[in-house]
Write an enzyme that holds these catalytic residues in place. Structure first.
Site, PDB file in Angstrom:
ATOM      1  N   LYS A  64      -7.263  -4.192  -2.789  1.00  0.00           N
ATOM      2  CA  LYS A  64      -7.894  -4.791  -1.613  1.00  0.00           C
ATOM      3  C   LYS A  64      -8.703  -3.754  -0.855  1.00  0.00           C
ATOM      4  CE  LYS A  64      -3.816  -4.398   1.453  1.00  0.00           C
ATOM      5  NZ  LYS A  64      -4.316  -3.522   2.508  1.00  0.00           N
ATOM      6  N   ASP A  73       0.770  -1.254   0.000  1.00  0.00           N
ATOM      7  CA  ASP A  73       0.000   0.000   0.000  1.00  0.00           C
ATOM      8  C   ASP A  73       0.797   1.296   0.000  1.00  0.00           C
ATOM      9  OD1 ASP A  73      -1.954  -1.919   0.254  1.00  0.00           O
ATOM     10  OD2 ASP A  73      -2.569  -1.339   2.265  1.00  0.00           O
ATOM     11  N   CYS A  95      -2.290  -2.336   8.216  1.00  0.00           N
ATOM     12  CA  CYS A  95      -2.174  -3.363   7.174  1.00  0.00           C
ATOM     13  C   CYS A  95      -0.962  -4.277   7.370  1.00  0.00           C
ATOM     14  CB  CYS A  95      -2.149  -2.710   5.798  1.00  0.00           C
ATOM     15  SG  CYS A  95      -3.705  -1.849   5.409  1.00  0.00           S
TER      16      CYS A  95
END
Length: 197
Positions: free
Chosen positions: A82, A20, A114
């Site tokens: 996601k 991410d 995450c």
């Protein structure tokens, strides 16, 4: 839970997870440019050593795509969108099983969300997880440091990018050593950990 005994990373059964590192986070994450730079070194070393790389984007419609500095597109690295925090979605885990991966090198953001949830999911599934401390961050240093320490207590191995990269080659007799050595010739940038660990 008892901490696992230290062990060497096995490059033949390892994958790199890049979590991410997206445009929307650029101005909010502590040491973001440095985290990206360190992650790029991990990507370069993994590419040189034929280690599978899997990258994710959290809700890319709202948070944008991975920053271009990583070179993900140029290297044709698979990127999975996601919405859940963990990277352990079914399609990613199926990909890992096909490749017979047993160890994960984990980097990206945010350490307390995450990265944290991905690491716990991987540990619960029996994977060995190496969390690269100088390639993980959060919006706050408090969240970042507490997450790293908690993950270590849970059984993950905390490491640095240079230690991991050199661990993957194992010695100067490795056929790709000189190629990998060039990646780390200049020391990794300071990512603000020294005063906290």
């Amino acid at each position: 839970m008892a901490t696992r005994l230290l062990q060497r990373v096995n490059a033949k059964q390892t994958a790199l997870f890049v979590c991410d590192l997206q445009e929307k986070f650029r101005n909010n994450i502590k040491y973001f440019p440095e985290i990206v730079q360190v992650t790029k070194r991990l990507i370069q070393a993994s590419t040189a050593l034929d280690i599978p790389i899997i990258a994710t984007e959290q809700y890319p419609k709202g948070l944008g795509h991975l920053v271009p500095e990583l070179g993900i597109k140029e290297l044709n690295i698979p990127v999975y969108a996601k919405n859940c925090f963990s990277m352990c979605a079914n399609d990613i885990m199926t990909d890992l099983e096909k490749r017979q991966v047993h160890e994960i090198i984990l980097c990206g953001i945010e350490a307390h969300v995450c990265i944290y949830q991905t690491c716990l999911d991987l540990l619960n599934r029996g994977y060995v997880v190496h969390v690269v401390a100088d390639a993980c961050s959060s919006r706050s240093m408090t969240d970042r440091i507490v997450a790293l320490k908690t993950l270590q207590q849970a059984g993950a191995f905390l490491t640095t990018s240079e230690s991991m990269i050199l661990g993957l080659v194992g010695g100067s007799d490795h056929p790709k050593f000189k190629e990998v050595q060039k990646i780390i010739m200049e020391s990794a940038p300071d990512t603000g950990l020294l005063a906290h660990l």
